[in-house]
Design a protein around this motif. Sequence first.
Motif, mmCIF file in Angstrom:
data_model
loop_
_atom_site.group_PDB
_atom_site.id
_atom_site.type_symbol
_atom_site.label_atom_id
_atom_site.label_comp_id
_atom_site.label_asym_id
_atom_site.label_seq_id
_atom_site.Cartn_x
_atom_site.Cartn_y
_atom_site.Cartn_z
ATOM 1 N N THR A 101 40.380 16.793 9.807
ATOM 2 C CA THR A 101 40.549 15.963 11.118
ATOM 3 C C THR A 101 39.440 15.239 11.901
ATOM 4 O O THR A 101 38.363 15.860 11.572
ATOM 5 N N PRO A 102 39.742 14.524 12.697
ATOM 6 C CA PRO A 102 38.819 13.845 13.565
ATOM 7 C C PRO A 102 38.072 15.072 14.507
ATOM 8 O O PRO A 102 36.869 14.824 14.912
ATOM 9 N N ARG A 103 38.923 16.262 14.571
ATOM 10 C CA ARG A 103 38.029 17.461 15.327
ATOM 11 C C ARG A 103 37.653 18.521 14.291
ATOM 12 O O ARG A 103 37.323 19.641 15.012
ATOM 13 N N GLY A 104 37.297 18.165 13.156
ATOM 14 C CA GLY A 104 36.922 19.076 12.409
ATOM 15 C C GLY A 104 38.045 19.707 11.423
ATOM 16 O O GLY A 104 39.223 19.099 11.322
ATOM 17 N N TRP A 105 37.828 20.711 10.787
ATOM 18 C CA TRP A 105 38.855 21.242 9.852
ATOM 19 C C TRP A 105 39.876 21.900 10.488
ATOM 20 O O TRP A 105 39.566 22.564 11.546
ATOM 21 N N LEU A 106 41.254 21.884 9.928
ATOM 22 C CA LEU A 106 42.399 22.557 10.598
ATOM 23 C C LEU A 106 42.910 23.318 9.332
ATOM 24 O O LEU A 106 43.095 22.826 8.261
ATOM 25 N N TYR A 107 43.355 24.645 9.718
ATOM 26 C CA TYR A 107 43.830 25.309 8.929
ATOM 27 C C TYR A 107 45.170 25.928 9.457
ATOM 28 O O TYR A 107 45.009 26.747 10.849
ATOM 29 N N ASN A 108 46.269 25.315 9.141
ATOM 30 C CA ASN A 108 47.626 25.880 9.693
ATOM 31 C C ASN A 108 48.839 25.753 8.603
ATOM 32 O O ASN A 108 48.724 25.102 7.578
ATOM 33 N N VAL A 109 49.972 26.409 8.977
ATOM 34 C CA VAL A 109 50.908 26.554 8.082
ATOM 35 C C VAL A 109 52.229 26.344 8.893
ATOM 36 O O VAL A 109 53.406 26.162 8.302
ATOM 37 N N SER A 110 52.337 26.138 10.239
ATOM 38 C CA SER A 110 53.464 25.873 10.974
ATOM 39 C C SER A 110 53.134 25.455 12.507
ATOM 40 O O SER A 110 52.159 26.006 13.130
ATOM 41 N N GLY A 111 53.937 24.624 12.866
ATOM 42 C CA GLY A 111 53.625 23.953 14.450
ATOM 43 C C GLY A 111 52.616 23.367 14.532
ATOM 44 O O GLY A 111 51.855 22.921 13.642
ATOM 45 N N LEU A 112 52.440 22.821 15.973
ATOM 46 C CA LEU A 112 51.396 22.011 16.400
ATOM 47 C C LEU A 112 50.205 22.899 17.279
ATOM 48 O O LEU A 112 49.046 22.378 17.299
ATOM 49 N N SER A 113 50.388 24.130 17.463
ATOM 50 C CA SER A 113 49.797 24.843 18.379
ATOM 51 C C SER A 113 48.481 25.090 17.492
ATOM 52 O O SER A 113 48.776 25.566 16.427
ATOM 53 N N ALA A 114 47.294 25.334 18.106
ATOM 54 C CA ALA A 114 46.039 25.903 17.520
ATOM 55 C C ALA A 114 45.124 26.413 18.237
ATOM 56 O O ALA A 114 45.215 26.189 19.388
ATOM 57 N N VAL A 115 43.968 26.937 18.035
ATOM 58 C CA VAL A 115 42.825 27.522 18.736
ATOM 59 C C VAL A 115 41.851 26.638 18.353
ATOM 60 O O VAL A 115 41.364 26.659 16.760
ATOM 61 N N GLU A 116 41.072 25.594 18.952
ATOM 62 C CA GLU A 116 40.046 25.281 18.724
ATOM 63 C C GLU A 116 38.532 25.926 18.892
ATOM 64 O O GLU A 116 38.310 26.122 19.833
ATOM 65 N N ILE A 117 37.922 26.187 17.970
ATOM 66 C CA ILE A 117 36.755 26.970 17.896
ATOM 67 C C ILE A 117 35.618 26.172 17.788
ATOM 68 O O ILE A 117 35.522 25.173 16.866
ATOM 69 N N THR A 118 34.519 26.265 18.866
ATOM 70 C CA THR A 118 33.444 25.634 18.784
ATOM 71 C C THR A 118 32.114 26.349 18.497
ATOM 72 O O THR A 118 31.873 27.480 19.109
ATOM 73 N N ARG A 119 31.533 25.933 17.517
ATOM 74 C CA ARG A 119 30.401 26.898 16.958
ATOM 75 C C ARG A 119 29.189 26.732 17.846
ATOM 76 O O ARG A 119 29.143 25.578 18.434
ATOM 77 N N ALA A 120 28.047 27.520 17.625
ATOM 78 C CA ALA A 120 27.175 27.295 18.507
ATOM 79 C C ALA A 120 26.298 26.047 18.029
ATOM 80 O O ALA A 120 25.598 25.582 18.918
ATOM 81 N N ASP A 121 26.353 25.477 16.961
ATOM 82 C CA ASP A 121 25.971 24.276 16.508
ATOM 83 C C ASP A 121 26.635 23.119 16.931
ATOM 84 O O ASP A 121 26.331 22.078 16.373
#
Length: 128
Positions: A101-121
């Motif tokens: 996605t434009p915000r990086g990789w997305l891993y999901n199986v249901s719904g629209l809610s997620a947690v966006e993880i920002t790595r140190a890099d």
Amino acid sequence: MAPIYRHTQIGTAIILIFAVTLLPLAAVTVLVEPNPWYIAVLSLLVLVGAVFASLTVTIDTRTLSWHFTFGFWKKRVALEDIAGAEPVVNKWWWGLGIRATPRGWLYNVSGLSAVEITRADGRTFRIG
């Protein structure tokens, strides 16, 4: 190592989509025209549906890890490599499963809610 957090999300949307589309296809394939190619494709679709039927996220004292059903596509990030995390809502057209996605990789199986993880890099990814 004992998990601090562990949650398995059931992919109800994926299960329903596959059930609604595969049951009629299976009936036609088996009853009307039992072609080996159709049966092979149907079997592959059932396997894909089963693999993406759940997503398990685990956090222990050192890592954040996640995988789909049967341990498929297991990923792991050291907690020390994570700079931040925030709840987000995905666009519906980003779909289900594993997506770029434009915000990086997305891993999901249901719904629209997620947690966006920002790595140190600075790279980001989302876990549904």
